[in-house]
Design a protein around this motif. Sequence first.
Motif, PDB file in Angstrom:
ATOM      1  N   UNK A  43      -8.923  -1.867   3.335  1.00 49.36           N
ATOM      2  CA  UNK A  43      -7.997  -1.978   4.454  1.00 49.36           C
ATOM      3  C   UNK A  43      -6.998  -3.107   4.208  1.00 49.36           C
ATOM      4  N   UNK A  44      -5.925  -3.080   4.973  1.00 48.28           N
ATOM      5  CA  UNK A  44      -4.928  -4.147   4.877  1.00 48.28           C
ATOM      6  C   UNK A  44      -5.541  -5.480   5.290  1.00 48.28           C
ATOM      7  N   UNK A  45      -6.394  -5.460   6.304  1.00 49.95           N
ATOM      8  CA  UNK A  45      -7.005  -6.700   6.789  1.00 49.95           C
ATOM      9  C   UNK A  45      -7.806  -7.413   5.711  1.00 49.95           C
ATOM     10  N   UNK A  46      -8.325  -6.668   4.747  1.00 50.97           N
ATOM     11  CA  UNK A  46      -9.128  -7.278   3.688  1.00 50.97           C
ATOM     12  C   UNK A  46      -8.309  -8.227   2.821  1.00 50.97           C
ATOM     13  N   UNK A  47      -6.993  -8.080   2.828  1.00 47.20           N
ATOM     14  CA  UNK A  47      -6.144  -8.917   1.976  1.00 47.20           C
ATOM     15  C   UNK A  47      -5.353  -9.968   2.752  1.00 47.20           C
ATOM     16  N   UNK A  84      -4.967 -11.100  -4.919  1.00 51.02           N
ATOM     17  CA  UNK A  84      -6.286 -11.404  -5.502  1.00 51.02           C
ATOM     18  C   UNK A  84      -7.396 -10.859  -4.606  1.00 51.02           C
ATOM     19  N   UNK A  85      -7.272 -11.070  -3.310  1.00 48.96           N
ATOM     20  CA  UNK A  85      -8.312 -10.607  -2.389  1.00 48.96           C
ATOM     21  C   UNK A  85      -8.453  -9.091  -2.422  1.00 48.96           C
ATOM     22  N   UNK A  86      -7.332  -8.413  -2.567  1.00 49.19           N
ATOM     23  CA  UNK A  86      -7.403  -6.948  -2.591  1.00 49.19           C
ATOM     24  C   UNK A  86      -7.956  -6.438  -3.909  1.00 49.19           C
ATOM     25  N   UNK A  87      -7.472  -6.976  -5.006  1.00 53.18           N
ATOM     26  CA  UNK A  87      -7.806  -6.433  -6.332  1.00 53.18           C
ATOM     27  C   UNK A  87      -9.032  -7.069  -6.973  1.00 53.18           C
ATOM     28  N   UNK A  88      -9.365  -8.315  -6.555  1.00 54.62           N
ATOM     29  CA  UNK A  88     -10.427  -9.073  -7.225  1.00 54.62           C
ATOM     30  C   UNK A  88     -10.179  -9.100  -8.727  1.00 54.62           C
ATOM     31  N   UNK A  89      -8.950  -9.457  -9.081  1.00 52.63           N
ATOM     32  CA  UNK A  89      -8.521  -9.378 -10.479  1.00 52.63           C
ATOM     33  C   UNK A  89      -7.537 -10.492 -10.788  1.00 52.63           C
ATOM     34  N   UNK A 110       5.762 -27.588  10.662  1.00 54.55           N
ATOM     35  CA  UNK A 110       4.802 -26.811   9.889  1.00 54.55           C
ATOM     36  C   UNK A 110       5.488 -25.597   9.287  1.00 54.55           C
ATOM     37  N   UNK A 111       5.148 -25.284   8.054  1.00 48.49           N
ATOM     38  CA  UNK A 111       5.558 -24.018   7.446  1.00 48.49           C
ATOM     39  C   UNK A 111       4.317 -23.133   7.370  1.00 48.49           C
ATOM     40  N   UNK A 112       4.438 -21.941   7.939  1.00 48.20           N
ATOM     41  CA  UNK A 112       3.315 -21.004   8.015  1.00 48.20           C
ATOM     42  C   UNK A 112       3.688 -19.749   7.234  1.00 48.20           C
ATOM     43  N   UNK A 113       2.806 -19.320   6.358  1.00 43.41           N
ATOM     44  CA  UNK A 113       3.039 -18.113   5.562  1.00 43.41           C
ATOM     45  C   UNK A 113       1.930 -17.114   5.825  1.00 43.41           C
ATOM     46  N   UNK A 114       2.305 -15.871   6.103  1.00 44.78           N
ATOM     47  CA  UNK A 114       1.342 -14.797   6.327  1.00 44.78           C
ATOM     48  C   UNK A 114       1.634 -13.676   5.330  1.00 44.78           C
ATOM     49  N   UNK A 115       0.603 -13.242   4.643  1.00 47.44           N
ATOM     50  CA  UNK A 115       0.790 -12.243   3.585  1.00 47.44           C
ATOM     51  C   UNK A 115      -0.292 -11.179   3.658  1.00 47.44           C
ATOM     52  N   UNK A 116       0.056  -9.967   3.219  1.00 47.52           N
ATOM     53  CA  UNK A 116      -0.925  -8.873   3.120  1.00 47.52           C
ATOM     54  C   UNK A 116      -0.391  -7.819   2.166  1.00 47.52           C
ATOM     55  N   UNK A 117      -1.299  -7.082   1.549  1.00 49.60           N
ATOM     56  CA  UNK A 117      -0.918  -5.989   0.647  1.00 49.60           C
ATOM     57  C   UNK A 117      -0.497  -4.791   1.491  1.00 49.60           C
ATOM     58  N   UNK A 118       0.667  -4.221   1.172  1.00 46.88           N
ATOM     59  CA  UNK A 118       1.176  -3.068   1.920  1.00 46.88           C
ATOM     60  C   UNK A 118       0.835  -1.737   1.256  1.00 46.88           C
ATOM     61  N   UNK A 164      -7.898  -0.877  -6.318  1.00 51.69           N
ATOM     62  CA  UNK A 164      -8.193   0.027  -5.204  1.00 51.69           C
ATOM     63  C   UNK A 164      -6.953   0.332  -4.366  1.00 51.69           C
ATOM     64  N   UNK A 165      -6.853   1.536  -3.822  1.00 48.80           N
ATOM     65  CA  UNK A 165      -5.720   1.864  -2.947  1.00 48.80           C
ATOM     66  C   UNK A 165      -5.849   1.154  -1.605  1.00 48.80           C
ATOM     67  N   UNK A 166      -4.740   1.143  -0.873  1.00 50.03           N
ATOM     68  CA  UNK A 166      -4.712   0.539   0.464  1.00 50.03           C
ATOM     69  C   UNK A 166      -4.972   1.624   1.512  1.00 50.03           C
ATOM     70  N   UNK A 167      -5.742   1.267   2.526  1.00 51.72           N
ATOM     71  CA  UNK A 167      -5.996   2.175   3.641  1.00 51.72           C
ATOM     72  C   UNK A 167      -5.291   1.616   4.880  1.00 51.72           C
ATOM     73  N   UNK A 168      -4.107   2.123   5.216  1.00 50.43           N
ATOM     74  CA  UNK A 168      -3.417   1.635   6.423  1.00 50.43           C
ATOM     75  C   UNK A 168      -4.045   2.235   7.673  1.00 50.43           C
ATOM     76  N   UNK A 169      -4.166   1.434   8.718  1.00 52.18           N
ATOM     77  CA  UNK A 169      -4.806   1.912   9.937  1.00 52.18           C
ATOM     78  C   UNK A 169      -3.881   1.867  11.148  1.00 52.18           C
ATOM     79  N   UNK A 170      -3.197   0.758  11.345  1.00 50.07           N
ATOM     80  CA  UNK A 170      -2.327   0.639  12.516  1.00 50.07           C
ATOM     81  C   UNK A 170      -0.995   1.336  12.262  1.00 50.07           C
TER      82      UNK A 170
END
Length: 201
Positions: A43-47, A84-89, A110-118, A164-170
């Motif tokens: 899932x996207x949340x995993x990354x 890295x979190x998505x691929x473990x590679x 503060x500088x805040x960065x939010x990232x996820x695999x799409x 692994x492929x991404x599983x989008x949910x929302x």
Amino acid sequence: MEFRSAKGDSGAASMPPAARVTRKPHKMKNPNRKEAKKLRGKTVDASRVEMVEVVLPNDANPLGNILGGKVMHLIDIAGAIAAHRHSRSLLVTVSVDNLDFVHPIRVGQLIILRAHVTRVFNTSMEVAVRVFLEDYLTGEHRQTSSAFVTYVAVDEHSRPHPVPPVIPRTLEEKHEYREALARRRHRLSLAASAHRRYFEK
């Protein structure tokens, strides 16, 4: 009982015909022919990643705003952690889409960065990174930048390998997933044009 060779005078023992065993040729196993196991989607949340830093004077220009190069560095770090979190590679960064600095981030904020695999394209991953500022005195919070960064998963010999492929949910995740294909085609087209212009002279 002693068995002698057919020559008779050598005295060397030999196995009787009934005791001889015919061995089949041994087949060497080729690791490259192993069937690859089907990778389970994530899932996207995993990354998802969130990074927070205080902007310090050594991160800023003479105007007291964070340096663009520092923001780019943090974008690459946040994006890489998500990949890295998505691929473990192991990974390499291969491209960054257009990056605009819409609002400055001041020293002390503060500088805040939010990232996820799409989306994943076999060995490559597109990662969305959004940058925000937060003023912890006034409570101001706004987005300042965003970028799509592409990473490729590699092994210890720097050879690309599937992830692994991404599983989008929302609905938002599905929207980003669909648009990722168009973004990929666009960036590959731009890259091909740039390579012809700068590297094939």
